[in-house]
Design an enzyme around this catalytic site. Structure first.
Site, PDB file in Angstrom:
ATOM      1  N   SER A  43       0.823  -1.206   0.000  1.00 47.03           N
ATOM      2  CA  SER A  43       0.000   0.000   0.000  1.00 47.03           C
ATOM      3  C   SER A  43       0.859   1.258   0.000  1.00 47.03           C
ATOM      4  CB  SER A  43      -0.871  -0.025   1.257  1.00 47.03           C
ATOM      5  OG  SER A  43      -1.379   1.246   1.509  1.00 47.03           O
ATOM      6  N   ILE A  46      -0.708   2.748   3.721  1.00 42.95           N
ATOM      7  CA  ILE A  46      -0.488   2.049   5.000  1.00 42.95           C
ATOM      8  C   ILE A  46       1.002   1.742   5.126  1.00 42.95           C
ATOM      9  CG2 ILE A  46      -1.122   0.033   6.405  1.00 42.95           C
ATOM     10  CD1 ILE A  46      -3.539  -0.274   4.408  1.00 42.95           C
ATOM     11  N   VAL A  49       5.307  -1.532   9.951  1.00 41.90           N
ATOM     12  CA  VAL A  49       5.381  -1.324  11.400  1.00 41.90           C
ATOM     13  C   VAL A  49       6.741  -0.716  11.779  1.00 41.90           C
ATOM     14  CG1 VAL A  49       6.069  -3.683  12.034  1.00 41.90           C
ATOM     15  CG2 VAL A  49       4.783  -2.308  13.641  1.00 41.90           C
ATOM     16  N   VAL A  51       9.548  -1.511  13.387  1.00 44.68           N
ATOM     17  CA  VAL A  51      10.243  -1.497  14.676  1.00 44.68           C
ATOM     18  C   VAL A  51      11.089  -2.740  14.956  1.00 44.68           C
ATOM     19  CG1 VAL A  51       8.970   0.130  16.126  1.00 44.68           C
ATOM     20  CG2 VAL A  51       8.021  -2.133  15.664  1.00 44.68           C
ATOM     21  N   LYS A  82      25.493  -7.971  16.724  1.00 47.17           N
ATOM     22  CA  LYS A  82      24.822  -8.363  17.976  1.00 47.17           C
ATOM     23  C   LYS A  82      25.355  -9.733  18.418  1.00 47.17           C
ATOM     24  CE  LYS A  82      20.325 -10.198  19.401  1.00 47.17           C
ATOM     25  NZ  LYS A  82      18.897 -10.371  19.114  1.00 47.17           N
ATOM     26  N   PRO A 102      24.170 -15.314  25.493  1.00 49.77           N
ATOM     27  CA  PRO A 102      25.003 -15.141  24.303  1.00 49.77           C
ATOM     28  C   PRO A 102      24.548 -16.061  23.170  1.00 49.77           C
ATOM     29  CG  PRO A 102      26.206 -16.350  26.006  1.00 49.77           C
ATOM     30  CD  PRO A 102      24.831 -16.091  26.556  1.00 49.77           C
ATOM     31  N   LEU A 343       3.538 -10.528  10.906  1.00 49.13           N
ATOM     32  CA  LEU A 343       2.516 -10.109  11.869  1.00 49.13           C
ATOM     33  C   LEU A 343       1.125 -10.606  11.471  1.00 49.13           C
ATOM     34  CD1 LEU A 343       3.808  -6.450  12.392  1.00 49.13           C
ATOM     35  CD2 LEU A 343       4.169  -8.416  13.904  1.00 49.13           C
TER      36      LEU A 343
HETATM   37  C1  LIG Z   1       7.225  -3.117  19.427  1.00 49.23           C
HETATM   38  C2  LIG Z   1       7.757  -4.141  18.491  1.00 49.23           C
HETATM   39  C3  LIG Z   1       9.096  -4.505  18.549  1.00 49.23           C
HETATM   40  C4  LIG Z   1       9.592  -5.499  17.697  1.00 49.23           C
HETATM   41  N1  LIG Z   1      10.887  -5.886  17.805  1.00 49.23           N
HETATM   42  C5  LIG Z   1      11.330  -6.933  17.059  1.00 49.23           C
HETATM   43  C6  LIG Z   1      12.662  -7.409  17.160  1.00 49.23           C
HETATM   44  O1  LIG Z   1      13.496  -6.859  17.869  1.00 49.23           O
HETATM   45  N2  LIG Z   1      13.004  -8.467  16.422  1.00 49.23           N
HETATM   46  C7  LIG Z   1      12.133  -9.100  15.595  1.00 49.23           C
HETATM   47  O2  LIG Z   1      12.486 -10.121  14.985  1.00 49.23           O
HETATM   48  N3  LIG Z   1      10.893  -8.627  15.428  1.00 49.23           N
HETATM   49  C8  LIG Z   1      10.466  -7.579  16.133  1.00 49.23           C
HETATM   50  N4  LIG Z   1       9.202  -7.118  15.955  1.00 49.23           N
HETATM   51  C9  LIG Z   1       8.366  -7.716  14.918  1.00 49.23           C
HETATM   52  C10 LIG Z   1       8.715  -7.151  13.553  1.00 49.23           C
HETATM   53  O3  LIG Z   1       8.641  -5.745  13.573  1.00 49.23           O
HETATM   54  C11 LIG Z   1       7.762  -7.687  12.491  1.00 49.23           C
HETATM   55  O4  LIG Z   1       7.696  -9.077  12.596  1.00 49.23           O
HETATM   56  C12 LIG Z   1       8.285  -7.361  11.125  1.00 49.23           C
HETATM   57  O5  LIG Z   1       8.493  -5.991  10.994  1.00 49.23           O
HETATM   58  C13 LIG Z   1       7.351  -7.835  10.039  1.00 49.23           C
HETATM   59  O6  LIG Z   1       6.239  -7.023   9.914  1.00 49.23           O
HETATM   60  P1  LIG Z   1       5.248  -7.338   8.708  1.00 49.23           P
HETATM   61  O7  LIG Z   1       6.003  -7.227   7.454  1.00 49.23           O
HETATM   62  O8  LIG Z   1       4.560  -8.606   9.009  1.00 49.23           O
HETATM   63  O9  LIG Z   1       4.144  -6.203   8.829  1.00 49.23           O
HETATM   64  P2  LIG Z   1       4.213  -4.635   8.481  1.00 49.23           P
HETATM   65  O10 LIG Z   1       5.569  -4.081   8.651  1.00 49.23           O
HETATM   66  O11 LIG Z   1       3.101  -4.017   9.236  1.00 49.23           O
HETATM   67  O12 LIG Z   1       3.885  -4.570   6.914  1.00 49.23           O
HETATM   68  C14 LIG Z   1       2.571  -4.714   6.436  1.00 49.23           C
HETATM   69  C15 LIG Z   1       2.551  -4.413   4.955  1.00 49.23           C
HETATM   70  O13 LIG Z   1       1.263  -4.713   4.447  1.00 49.23           O
HETATM   71  C16 LIG Z   1       0.842  -3.681   3.603  1.00 49.23           C
HETATM   72  N5  LIG Z   1      -0.615  -3.635   3.559  1.00 49.23           N
HETATM   73  C17 LIG Z   1      -1.488  -3.697   4.592  1.00 49.23           C
HETATM   74  N6  LIG Z   1      -2.759  -3.577   4.144  1.00 49.23           N
HETATM   75  C18 LIG Z   1      -2.680  -3.444   2.798  1.00 49.23           C
HETATM   76  C19 LIG Z   1      -3.639  -3.261   1.763  1.00 49.23           C
HETATM   77  N7  LIG Z   1      -4.931  -3.183   2.006  1.00 49.23           N
HETATM   78  N8  LIG Z   1      -3.186  -3.145   0.485  1.00 49.23           N
HETATM   79  C20 LIG Z   1      -1.864  -3.211   0.198  1.00 49.23           C
HETATM   80  N9  LIG Z   1      -0.929  -3.392   1.134  1.00 49.23           N
HETATM   81  C21 LIG Z   1      -1.317  -3.503   2.418  1.00 49.23           C
HETATM   82  C22 LIG Z   1       1.448  -2.423   4.188  1.00 49.23           C
HETATM   83  O14 LIG Z   1       1.557  -1.412   3.219  1.00 49.23           O
HETATM   84  C23 LIG Z   1       2.827  -2.956   4.603  1.00 49.23           C
HETATM   85  O15 LIG Z   1       3.691  -2.899   3.488  1.00 49.23           O
HETATM   86  C24 LIG Z   1       8.724  -6.095  16.765  1.00 49.23           C
HETATM   87  C25 LIG Z   1       7.400  -5.677  16.660  1.00 49.23           C
HETATM   88  C26 LIG Z   1       6.908  -4.717  17.511  1.00 49.23           C
HETATM   89  C27 LIG Z   1       5.476  -4.304  17.388  1.00 49.23           C
END
Ligand SMILES: Cc1cc2nc3c(=O)[nH]c(=O)nc-3n(C[C@H](O)[C@H](O)[C@H](O)COP(=O)(O)OP(=O)(O)OC[C@H]3O[C@@H](n4cnc5c(N)ncnc54)[C@H](O)[C@@H]3O)c2cc1C
Length: 517
Positions: A43, A46, A49, A51, A82, A102, A343
């Site tokens: 998107s 959107i 995340v 982080v 790390k 570790p 996620l």
């Molecule tokens: C507080 C926090 C700390 C974290 N720390 C760690 C860590 O230290 N180590 C670790 O391994 N993981 C960590 N994570 C988890 C990690 O951030 C996620 O697993 C990782 O970023 C993967 O996210 P994602 O790609 O699943 O989702 P997102 O990054 O949310 O991506 C979702 C994607 O879907 C797209 N999308 C959504 N709806 C639509 C739609 N209708 N049409 C088109 N596209 C759409 C969005 O545009 C986006 O590109 C952490 C998470 C959180 C919340």
């Protein structure tokens, strides 16, 4: 009539979407014009995340496998080395309370297990070395802020086992560029507005705002917390695991280093607070800091005050981002012709950085088990679901272990975490056995384990758990144990003198590059 699987459609351009695309494309030669066709839509409205900053050593083999240079990765992703994690204030809450997990196995492990010997020798001794210090040289290297390799060590090889800290936003863009430029993945920036299903219940296509209707044979849901395909469209329910792990909120911020050339801490620092814990991750240009806490035990204002006290007055103008965390996962991860990664499949507090590794493992499984036809997909889906469920359960056990061994009594959060009803039976059973012998490979017999027995040893003995070794025949191997402890001291002396500072090595890599393997 057979229906071959020729095209994969991924929704989501976060770390999950791009890593999955890269891993599948690298294996199935998608760029060659003869392999699978892979399309990824993300998107424009959107965001990701952004982080996830802590990884596992698996990221080294993943990057290598998809054809990324480690030097480029350091140049582009604000990355750092790390060695593992340092857990502060988890046991008593005192300032002096810490232990390390570790990434290297203890000296001699698994053929020679030093844990019972350390237990025997350290019994009743106030100045005995910590478990991780006695069996592994990495804690000493961490305390000096050193890197896990030398500039002469080739790409992806290490003196010590290592993972990375990275900037999640830059990393997703970096993998995206590699996917589009080198791996032949079709990239569409558009919003999915509707998911269209066929009479069989499979996903047929997605409707997008500008690009019309787009389809594929297998759909990968990497749409983040919303779980647009698997959750919303296929109706797979969410399984809430907050009865075991209570964290459901994050306050995340980015703060600058004290000065430009500040040391970069080569491990994740996880400092327990009254109602959760704070992560602190050092990148090249900044730190990523965040408080994950339980909203059932404290308020957002009180949590913010704890976070501000941690980062200090200097950063009082930095506003954290609040993220709601649903603790749990989907009931199944692959349904019909739709599989979720990242996620969209679920999330647990990031205590041992288990999310990105699960993405790597899931993508690897999809890529190696990829069904040739739609007819064989249910067999693959069943296996994928069983393995993935097993992995989630093991991660939950391991995360919970950190809480049940705490002796903190300063809040209901810590006390509730030790309630027997909140501890999974699988973990309770293991704890019973480990009262009489150290965790070993015999306790982890699946070929899809998440954490090795050594990781359990580091947490158990780091947190002061005692195993009664009286029932074990230790006398026979005392010579071997002494040699292994001595070998660890030799390595410690060598590497604490030889390894460079984390920042110095990163600067050198950026200037000169690492040798290609
Ligand atoms: C507080 C926090 C700390 C974290 N720390 C760690 C860590 O230290 N180590 C670790 O391994 N993981 C960590 N994570 C988890 C990690 O951030 C996620 O697993 C990782 O970023 C993967 O996210 P994602 O790609 O699943 O989702 P997102 O990054 O949310 O991506 C979702 C994607 O879907 C797209 N999308 C959504 N709806 C639509 C739609 N209708 N049409 C088109 N596209 C759409 C969005 O545009 C986006 O590109 C952490 C998470 C959180 C919340």
């Amino acid at each position: 009539m057979e229906r071959p699987i020729r095209s994969i459609f991924i929704v989501g351009g976060g770390t999950a979407g791009w890593l999955t695309a890269a891993i599948i494309a690298a294996r199935h030669a998608s760029g060659s014009g003869r392999g699978l066709e892979i399309t990824l839509v993300e998107s424009e409205t959107i965001g990701i995340v952004g982080v996830g900053e802590g990884t596992w050593p698996t990221m080294r083999s993943t990057l290598k496998k998809v054809g990324i240079s480690e030097t480029d990765f350091f140049r582009e992703c604000n990355a750092s080395f790390k060695h593992g994690a340092k857990f502060a204030r988890w046991v008593t809450g005192q300032a002096s309370d810490f232990y390390y997990h570790p990434l290297m196995l203890p000296e001699g492990f698994p053929s020679f297990d030093l844990a019972p010997y350390w237990m025997k020798y350290s019994e009743g001794q106030r100045d005995a070395p910590s478990f991780s210090n006695a069996v592994c040289f990495q804690e000493a290297v961490c305390e000096l802020g050193l890197a896990p390799k030398l500039i002469t060590t080739p790409e992806y090889a290490g003196v010590a086992n290592y993972a990375y800290h990275l900037d999640a936003g830059r990393f997703a863009a970096f993998v995206r560029d590699h996917c589009v430029q080198k791996l032949g993945i079709r990239h569409i920036v558009d919003d999915v507005t509707e998911v269209i299903r066929s009479d069989t219940g499979d996903i047929d296509a997605v409707q997008t705002r500008k690009s019309g209707r787009l389809g594929g044979d297998l759909f990968i849901d990497a749409s983040g917390f919303r779980s647009l395909l698997l959750g919303e469209t296929m109706g797979v329910p969410f399984v809430d695991r907050s009865d075991v792990l209570f964290i459901d909120r994050a306050l995340a911020m980015q703060v600058p280093h004290d000065h430009e050339q500040s040391d970069i801490v080569p491990y994740t620092v996880s400092t327990a607070q009254k109602h959760g814990w704070i992560w602190d991750i050092g990148l090249q240009s900044r730190r990523g800091v965040g408080y994950v806490y339980s909203s059932n035990h404290t308020t957002a204002d009180a949590a913010l005050a704890e976070l501000r006290a941690y980062v200090g007055d200097r950063h009082r103008h930095v506003q954290p981002r609040e993220i709601k965390i649903a603790c749990g996962h989907r009931q199944v991860f692959w349904k019909g012709n739709c599989v979720a990664v990242g996620l969209a499949g679920g999330f647990l507090e990031p205590l041992e950085a288990s999310a990105l590794v699960l993405i790597e493992l899931s993508a690897d499984m999809i890529s190696t088990m990829l069904p040739a036809t739609r007819e064989t997909m249910p067999i693959v889906a069943g296996r994928y679901n069983r393995t993935t469920q097993y992995r989630w359960d093991r991660i939950i056990d391991f995360l919970k272990l950190h809480y049940i061994l705490s002796r903190r009594t300063d809040s209901a959060f810590w006390i509730d975490n030790r309630a027997p009803t909140s501890i999974p039976d699988s973990l309770r059973e293991q704890m019973e056995l480990w009262r009489y012998r150290a965790p070993g490979d015999q306790d982890f017999t699946s070929n899809c384990e998440m954490f090795p027995a050594a990781s359990y040893q580091y947490v158990l003995y780091g947190m002061g758990f005692r195993t009664d070794t009286r029932h074990q025949p230790l006398d026979r191997d005392i010579g071997g144990a002494k040699r292994a402890f001595a070998q660890n001291e030799t390595l410690k002396a060598r590497w604490t003198k030889t390894l460079p500072k984390n920042r110095d090595l990163i600067d050198k890599i950026k200037a000169l590059g690492l040798q290609k393997i």
